[in-house]
Scaffold this active site. Structure first.
Site, PDB file in Angstrom:
ATOM      1  N   TYR A  21      96.139  37.618  27.208  1.00 29.25           N
ATOM      2  CA  TYR A  21      95.868  38.716  26.280  1.00 29.25           C
ATOM      3  C   TYR A  21      97.169  39.348  25.783  1.00 29.25           C
ATOM      4  O   TYR A  21      97.384  40.548  25.938  1.00 29.25           O
ATOM      5  CB  TYR A  21      94.980  39.772  26.947  1.00 29.25           C
ATOM      6  CG  TYR A  21      93.552  39.298  27.085  1.00 29.25           C
ATOM      7  CD1 TYR A  21      92.659  39.449  26.022  1.00 29.25           C
ATOM      8  CD2 TYR A  21      93.094  38.670  28.237  1.00 29.25           C
ATOM      9  CE1 TYR A  21      91.351  38.993  26.121  1.00 29.25           C
ATOM     10  CE2 TYR A  21      91.788  38.217  28.336  1.00 29.25           C
ATOM     11  CZ  TYR A  21      90.927  38.392  27.279  1.00 29.25           C
ATOM     12  OH  TYR A  21      89.640  37.943  27.367  1.00 29.25           O
ATOM     13  N   TYR A 149      81.699  41.200  32.527  1.00 27.60           N
ATOM     14  CA  TYR A 149      82.771  40.249  32.213  1.00 27.60           C
ATOM     15  C   TYR A 149      82.485  38.936  32.939  1.00 27.60           C
ATOM     16  O   TYR A 149      82.256  38.940  34.153  1.00 27.60           O
ATOM     17  CB  TYR A 149      84.153  40.786  32.627  1.00 27.60           C
ATOM     18  CG  TYR A 149      85.225  39.759  32.347  1.00 27.60           C
ATOM     19  CD1 TYR A 149      85.666  39.528  31.043  1.00 27.60           C
ATOM     20  CD2 TYR A 149      85.745  38.948  33.367  1.00 27.60           C
ATOM     21  CE1 TYR A 149      86.602  38.544  30.767  1.00 27.60           C
ATOM     22  CE2 TYR A 149      86.683  37.961  33.087  1.00 27.60           C
ATOM     23  CZ  TYR A 149      87.101  37.765  31.787  1.00 27.60           C
ATOM     24  OH  TYR A 149      88.022  36.776  31.510  1.00 27.60           O
ATOM     25  N   ASP A 250      77.139  36.259  39.119  1.00 27.32           N
ATOM     26  CA  ASP A 250      78.557  35.916  38.971  1.00 27.32           C
ATOM     27  C   ASP A 250      79.328  36.675  40.053  1.00 27.32           C
ATOM     28  O   ASP A 250      79.617  37.860  39.909  1.00 27.32           O
ATOM     29  CB  ASP A 250      79.026  36.295  37.558  1.00 27.32           C
ATOM     30  CG  ASP A 250      80.506  36.007  37.340  1.00 27.32           C
ATOM     31  OD1 ASP A 250      81.209  35.711  38.322  1.00 27.32           O
ATOM     32  OD2 ASP A 250      80.950  36.103  36.176  1.00 27.32           O
ATOM     33  N   LYS A 279      87.942  32.617  42.032  1.00 29.36           N
ATOM     34  CA  LYS A 279      89.035  33.511  42.403  1.00 29.36           C
ATOM     35  C   LYS A 279      89.546  33.343  43.843  1.00 29.36           C
ATOM     36  O   LYS A 279      90.439  32.539  44.056  1.00 29.36           O
ATOM     37  CB  LYS A 279      88.666  34.950  42.075  1.00 29.36           C
ATOM     38  CG  LYS A 279      88.623  35.147  40.549  1.00 29.36           C
ATOM     39  CD  LYS A 279      88.875  36.557  40.090  1.00 29.36           C
ATOM     40  CE  LYS A 279      89.277  36.581  38.626  1.00 29.36           C
ATOM     41  NZ  LYS A 279      88.265  37.095  37.710  1.00 29.36           N
TER      42      LYS A 279
HETATM   43  C1  LIG Z   1      87.777  36.343  36.514  1.00 27.92           C
HETATM   44  C2  LIG Z   1      86.312  36.276  36.303  1.00 27.92           C
HETATM   45  C3  LIG Z   1      85.723  35.202  35.607  1.00 27.92           C
HETATM   46  C4  LIG Z   1      86.530  34.112  34.962  1.00 27.92           C
HETATM   47  O1  LIG Z   1      87.257  33.348  35.881  1.00 27.92           O
HETATM   48  P1  LIG Z   1      88.549  32.520  35.389  1.00 27.92           P
HETATM   49  O2  LIG Z   1      88.962  31.772  36.619  1.00 27.92           O
HETATM   50  O3  LIG Z   1      89.531  33.520  34.910  1.00 27.92           O
HETATM   51  O4  LIG Z   1      88.102  31.613  34.303  1.00 27.92           O
HETATM   52  C5  LIG Z   1      84.349  35.206  35.477  1.00 27.92           C
HETATM   53  N1  LIG Z   1      83.590  36.191  36.003  1.00 27.92           N
HETATM   54  C6  LIG Z   1      84.115  37.213  36.695  1.00 27.92           C
HETATM   55  C7  LIG Z   1      83.225  38.263  37.273  1.00 27.92           C
HETATM   56  C8  LIG Z   1      85.502  37.317  36.846  1.00 27.92           C
HETATM   57  O5  LIG Z   1      86.023  38.355  37.503  1.00 27.92           O
END
Ligand SMILES: *Cc1c(COP(=O)(O)O)cnc(C)c1O
Length: 432
Positions: A21, A149, A250, A279
């Protein structure tokens, strides 16, 4: 060049290297890091910073960990990569075994993906193939929460908050999804039954077009660092069942202990149909993620028109990444993550509380190993960030939030240093 240390060339970086970004005409300052160990980043000029970010939720065991290094080296000498079509290997199988055991009940089938965003794309495709295989061919859209997100690729972006994600820039190519307002009842407040009404209304009206509801359980991360009431999640689960809609959780940010539970879904005692993790999965060593599904979802997809799930990345189940992930998940258990996270939670609550006395601060909140100072106005990153670095801490504020999610191994003294200097840097920047 091959094996010796590579000095960072800041001028070349500024001219040619795109950062997350960022603008290529006004790139902002970047600090060159030459090594990292434990909870400390070492800059090129020799200064050391205490890391409050865990490199965006990832390095839960800290940097340069001997056990993770050993796992990586052993695997590199054996086999760094091999294609996953028609071949398999121990690290992938053992990673799947651990994920199935650790995640909520019912998630039995594991698709290993290369990054969080890809795992979200995979989840979306699974949901659509599932509905198609059931003859529900009109269910091709997703329902998502405002302030959510889910990543930066097109499908993932389409379910991010439509305003913050700047959907209008990509109109015509971004799939159009359904959105409901973000949950309003805070984590620690008394549940307000009206909070679920918009979700119920949207499902009543649109369910014939909806394949799945996607959400971040309990903690909305990059879209605002908000902690909402677990009852919302419990009722969302029930509504999904009522309307034949899959629930995608997620847990890319929240997974592996960060929220104070191993997975944030546990706050509501629910299991999703599909779950994304990423992550912290490799302890921050390399990119890896996974999408888990129930047997029902997996078998229905497999009985459908394609006879298979239509996805297969080149670097799927990379052995180096899977091997480090296995070692990292074992460390999580051996280190007693729950005790580590609750220790950090106490330290954050104590250390950040003073920030609420500042005039420019709207809210201070802590859940698990996540601490957030929300400001009334957007953070002045170009002033606040250097003020942090000058005080020997690494924190990267975003929008209205000045937040940390430290490595789980951080000791009380370092944590107290981190929080008091956050408050100090903030007071200085706000001129208070
Ligand atoms: C960081 C994140 C993503 C995306 O993961 P990347 O490895 O950056 O592609 C998706 N969902 C959530 C909740 C996140 O925190």
């Amino acid at each position: 060049m091959s094996t010796h240390f590579i000095q960072p060339d800041l001028n070349y970086d500024r001219e040619h290297v795109w950062h997350p970004y960022s603008s290529m005409t006004d790139p902002g300052y970047t600090w060159p890091v030459v090594s990292a160990s434990g909870v400390r980043l070492k800059l090129q000029d020799g200064r050391e910073l205490i890391d409050g970010m865990s490199s965006w939720w990832c390095t839960v065991h800290g940097y340069n960990h001997p056990v993770l290094n050993a796992a990586l080296n052993e695997q590199a000498e054996r086999m760094s990569h091999v294609m996953f079509g028609g071949l398999t290997h121990g690290p992938a199988i053992e990673l799947a075994r651990r994920l199935v055991a650790l995640t909520p009940d019912g998630l039995e089938k594991v698709f290993i993906a290369d990054s969080g965003s890809v795992s979200v794309e995979v989840a979306i495709k699974m949901a659509i193939q599932y509905q198609h295989a059931r003859g529900e061919t009109t269910r091709t859209r997703l329902l998502a929460l405002e302030r959510g997100y889910h990543g930066d690729t097109l499908g993932a972006m389409s379910v991010c908050d439509p305003k913050r994600g700047m959907h209008h820039l990509f109109s015509g190519i971004l799939p159009e999804q359904f959105f409901v307002p973000a949950p309003q009842t805070r984590f620690e407040e008394e549940w307000n039954p009206d909070d679920i009404a918009p979700l119920r209304e949207s499902l009543e009206k649109n369910h014939k077009s909806i394949a799945a509801l996607i959400l971040e359980p309990v903690v909305q991360g990059a879209g605002g660092m908000r902690f909402y009431h677990p009852e919302y999640l419990r009722q969302a689960r029930a509504l999904c069942d009522e309307f034949g809609v899959l629930l995608i959780a997620d847990e890319i940010a929240t997974g592996f202990g960060r929220s104070g539970k191993l997975f944030a879904c546990e706050y509501a005692g629910i299991s999703p149909d599909i779950m994304c993790v990423g992550k912290a999965i490799t302890g921050g060593y390399m990119t890896l993620a996974a999408t888990l599904a129930t047997t029902e979802v997996a078998e229905t997809i497999s009985r459908g028109e394609a006879g298979c799930f239509m996805h297969g990345p080149t670097f799927m189940a990379n052995p180096l990444a899977c091997r480090v992930a296995c070692a990292s998940l074992d460390l999580l258990m051996e280190n007693n993550w729950k005790e580590q996270v609750s220790g950090i939670e106490q330290g954050l609550k104590h250390g950040l509380s003073r920030a609420s006395e500042l005039e420019g601060v709207a809210d201070v909140r802590v859940l698990g190993a996540i601490g957030v100072i929300e400001l009334k106005d957007p953070v002045d990153v170009k002033r606040l960030q250097p003020a942090c670095v000058d005080r020997g801490i690494w924190v990267r504020p975003f929008a209205h939030n000045f937040y940390v999610m430290p490595p789980y191994i951080m000791r009380d003294g370092d944590l107290a240093y981190l929080t008091s200097n956050m408050v100090g840097a903030l007071a200085q920047t706000l001129g208070e």
